[in-house]
Design a protein around this motif. Structure first.
Motif, PDB file in Angstrom:
ATOM      1  N   HIS A 142       0.831  -1.209   0.000  1.00 10.17           N
ATOM      2  CA  HIS A 142       0.000   0.000   0.000  1.00 10.17           C
ATOM      3  C   HIS A 142       0.863   1.254   0.000  1.00 10.17           C
ATOM      4  N   ALA A 143       0.302   2.317  -0.523  1.00  8.54           N
ATOM      5  CA  ALA A 143       0.989   3.607  -0.606  1.00  8.54           C
ATOM      6  C   ALA A 143       1.091   4.248   0.781  1.00  8.54           C
ATOM      7  N   LYS A 144       1.751   5.381   0.829  1.00  6.34           N
ATOM      8  CA  LYS A 144       1.979   6.075   2.102  1.00  6.34           C
ATOM      9  C   LYS A 144       0.659   6.481   2.748  1.00  6.34           C
ATOM     10  N   ALA A 145       0.571   6.173   4.032  1.00  3.06           N
ATOM     11  CA  ALA A 145      -0.620   6.520   4.807  1.00  3.06           C
ATOM     12  C   ALA A 145      -0.243   7.541   5.871  1.00  3.06           C
ATOM     13  N   GLY A 146      -1.252   8.113   6.453  1.00  6.49           N
ATOM     14  CA  GLY A 146      -0.999   9.016   7.565  1.00  6.49           C
ATOM     15  C   GLY A 146      -0.368   8.257   8.719  1.00  6.49           C
ATOM     16  N   SER A 147       0.175   8.994   9.652  1.00 11.74           N
ATOM     17  CA  SER A 147       0.866   8.421  10.805  1.00 11.74           C
ATOM     18  C   SER A 147      -0.085   7.640  11.709  1.00 11.74           C
ATOM     19  N   ARG A 148       0.345   6.460  12.144  1.00 11.21           N
ATOM     20  CA  ARG A 148      -0.435   5.685  13.123  1.00 11.21           C
ATOM     21  C   ARG A 148      -0.630   6.479  14.403  1.00 11.21           C
ATOM     22  N   ARG A 149       0.433   7.155  14.796  1.00 12.01           N
ATOM     23  CA  ARG A 149       0.425   7.902  16.046  1.00 12.01           C
ATOM     24  C   ARG A 149      -0.588   9.053  16.015  1.00 12.01           C
ATOM     25  N   ASP A 150      -0.730   9.686  14.860  1.00 12.63           N
ATOM     26  CA  ASP A 150      -1.614  10.843  14.746  1.00 12.63           C
ATOM     27  C   ASP A 150      -3.046  10.475  14.378  1.00 12.63           C
TER      28      ASP A 150
ATOM     29  N   TYR B  99      -8.217  -2.978   4.531  1.00 13.66           N
ATOM     30  CA  TYR B  99      -7.755  -1.755   5.188  1.00 13.66           C
ATOM     31  C   TYR B  99      -7.869  -0.596   4.202  1.00 13.66           C
ATOM     32  N   VAL B 100      -8.343   0.545   4.659  1.00 13.70           N
ATOM     33  CA  VAL B 100      -8.584   1.697   3.790  1.00 13.70           C
ATOM     34  C   VAL B 100      -7.342   2.080   3.000  1.00 13.70           C
ATOM     35  N   ARG B 101      -6.176   2.054   3.639  1.00 11.74           N
ATOM     36  CA  ARG B 101      -4.963   2.461   2.915  1.00 11.74           C
ATOM     37  C   ARG B 101      -4.644   1.545   1.744  1.00 11.74           C
ATOM     38  N   CYS B 102      -5.029   0.292   1.839  1.00  9.94           N
ATOM     39  CA  CYS B 102      -4.834  -0.633   0.718  1.00  9.94           C
ATOM     40  C   CYS B 102      -5.879  -0.386  -0.374  1.00  9.94           C
ATOM     41  N   THR B 103      -7.133  -0.287   0.014  1.00  6.27           N
ATOM     42  CA  THR B 103      -8.166  -0.085  -1.008  1.00  6.27           C
ATOM     43  C   THR B 103      -7.944   1.230  -1.746  1.00  6.27           C
TER      44      THR B 103
ATOM     45  N   ALA C  93       0.701  12.324  -0.176  1.00 15.13           N
ATOM     46  CA  ALA C  93       1.761  11.645  -0.948  1.00 15.13           C
ATOM     47  C   ALA C  93       1.300  10.248  -1.379  1.00 15.13           C
ATOM     48  N   GLY C  94       0.570   9.555  -0.504  1.00 10.34           N
ATOM     49  CA  GLY C  94       0.054   8.231  -0.836  1.00 10.34           C
ATOM     50  C   GLY C  94      -0.963   8.270  -1.965  1.00 10.34           C
ATOM     51  N   LEU C  95      -1.824   9.288  -1.963  1.00  5.92           N
ATOM     52  CA  LEU C  95      -2.792   9.427  -3.055  1.00  5.92           C
ATOM     53  C   LEU C  95      -2.073   9.671  -4.380  1.00  5.92           C
ATOM     54  N   GLU C  96      -0.974  10.418  -4.335  1.00  7.41           N
ATOM     55  CA  GLU C  96      -0.178  10.635  -5.546  1.00  7.41           C
ATOM     56  C   GLU C  96       0.482   9.331  -5.992  1.00  7.41           C
ATOM     57  N   GLN C  97       0.947   8.518  -5.029  1.00 15.65           N
ATOM     58  CA  GLN C  97       1.521   7.222  -5.378  1.00 15.65           C
ATOM     59  C   GLN C  97       0.462   6.315  -6.013  1.00 15.65           C
ATOM     60  N   ALA C  98      -0.760   6.346  -5.495  1.00 19.59           N
ATOM     61  CA  ALA C  98      -1.840   5.525  -6.056  1.00 19.59           C
ATOM     62  C   ALA C  98      -2.102   5.930  -7.509  1.00 19.59           C
TER      63      ALA C  98
ATOM     64  N   ASP D 143      17.351  -6.041  -4.706  1.00 22.45           N
ATOM     65  CA  ASP D 143      17.117  -5.851  -3.275  1.00 22.45           C
ATOM     66  C   ASP D 143      15.691  -6.206  -2.876  1.00 22.45           C
ATOM     67  N   HIS D 144      15.529  -6.494  -1.599  1.00 21.59           N
ATOM     68  CA  HIS D 144      14.202  -6.738  -1.026  1.00 21.59           C
ATOM     69  C   HIS D 144      13.595  -5.386  -0.629  1.00 21.59           C
ATOM     70  N   ASP D 145      13.198  -4.616  -1.586  1.00 16.36           N
ATOM     71  CA  ASP D 145      12.659  -3.278  -1.359  1.00 16.36           C
ATOM     72  C   ASP D 145      11.238  -3.390  -0.816  1.00 16.36           C
ATOM     73  N   MET D 146      10.986  -2.786   0.325  1.00 16.90           N
ATOM     74  CA  MET D 146       9.655  -2.825   0.914  1.00 16.90           C
ATOM     75  C   MET D 146       9.129  -1.426   1.207  1.00 16.90           C
ATOM     76  N   ARG D 147       9.589  -0.449   0.448  1.00 14.95           N
ATOM     77  CA  ARG D 147       9.049   0.899   0.627  1.00 14.95           C
ATOM     78  C   ARG D 147       7.567   0.915   0.278  1.00 14.95           C
ATOM     79  N   LYS D 148       6.874   1.927   0.759  1.00 13.11           N
ATOM     80  CA  LYS D 148       5.448   2.067   0.446  1.00 13.11           C
ATOM     81  C   LYS D 148       5.278   2.209  -1.063  1.00 13.11           C
ATOM     82  N   ALA D 149       4.309   1.505  -1.605  1.00 16.67           N
ATOM     83  CA  ALA D 149       3.898   1.552  -3.014  1.00 16.67           C
ATOM     84  C   ALA D 149       4.859   0.838  -3.968  1.00 16.67           C
ATOM     85  N   VAL D 150       5.754  -0.021  -3.448  1.00 13.11           N
ATOM     86  CA  VAL D 150       6.561  -0.830  -4.369  1.00 13.11           C
ATOM     87  C   VAL D 150       5.660  -1.884  -5.006  1.00 13.11           C
ATOM     88  N   THR D 151       6.076  -2.344  -6.174  1.00 14.57           N
ATOM     89  CA  THR D 151       5.357  -3.412  -6.859  1.00 14.57           C
ATOM     90  C   THR D 151       6.327  -4.539  -7.151  1.00 14.57           C
TER      91      THR D 151
END
Length: 157
Positions: free
Chosen positions: A8-16, A54-58, A29-34, A129-137
Motif C-alpha cells: 500500500h501507498a503512504k498513509a498518515g501516521s499511526r500515532r496521529d 484496510y482503507v490504505r490498501c483499497t 503523498a500516498g494518493l499521488e503514489q496511487a 534488493d528486497h525493497d519494501m518501501r510504500k507503493a513498491v510493486t
C-alpha cells in the motif's frame, strides 16, 4: 503466469490517527503514489485486483480498478496479521497460488515479506534488493506450476 504484489501507498501516521487502524487513509503523498501506480500498471492486461480491506490498501488500488473497469475484491487474506504459521498466512499463500494470471494483490509490508520468503523457500529467485518501501510493486512469475523469479519496481513517486 505473472502476479503483481503491491505494498500500500503512504498513509498518515499511526500515532496521529485516532480510530481503528483499519480505517487509516492514505496521505496526500500516498494518493499521488496511487495515481502513479495507475500510470505504471494501467496499460497492462490486469485480470483481477485483490486488496486487504484496510482503507490504505483499497485507496491504493481503487484508481487502478476504476481505470481498468474491474471490481476490487476485498479479502482478509491480505490483511495485517501475526506472521507465518497463522491461519491468515496460509490464506495469503493460498490466494497467491490460486490467483488468476495478471492479478494485482495489494497488501501490507509484513504480509508481502512473509509471502516472498515462503515462495523463496519453494524456489523463487529474487532479483535485486528486497525493497519494501510504500507503493513498491513486486512482479512475481510462475512457470510450469513453480514460482520462478521476482523483481521489484520502485514506488511510482
Amino acid at each position: 503466469m505473472r502476479l503483481y504484489l503491491v505494498r500500500h501507498a503512504k498513509a498518515g501516521s499511526r500515532r496521529d490517527f485516532h480510530g481503528d487502524d483499519r480505517d487509516r487513509p492514505l496521505s496526500r503523498a500516498g494518493l499521488e503514489q496511487a495515481h502513479g501506480l495507475t500510470l505504471m500498471l494501467g496499460h497492462l492486461p490486469i485480470s483481477r485486483i485483490y486488496s486487504s480491506p484496510y482503507v490504505r490498501c483499497t485507496q491504493t488500488v481503487e484508481p487502478l480498478a476504476k481505470k481498468l473497469g474491474l471490481d476490487l475484491k476485498l479479502t482478509e487474506a491480505l490483511s495485517e496479521w501475526e506472521g507465518p504459521g497463522t491461519t491468515e498466512f496460509s490464506a495469503a499463500i493460498a490466494l497467491v497460488d490460486k490467483a488468476p494470471n495478471n492479478s494485482v494483490l495489494c497488501s501490507h509490508g509484513d504480509v508481502i515479506t512473509a509471502v516472498l520468503d515462503a515462495l523463496e523457500r519453494r524456489g523463487l529467485v529474487i532479483k535485486g534488493d528486497h525493497d519494501m518501501r510504500k507503493a513498491v510493486t513486486w512482479v512475481v512469475e510462475r512457470k510450469g506450476g513453480q514460482w520462478r523469479r521476482a523483481k521489484v519496481f520502485p514506488p511510482p513517486l
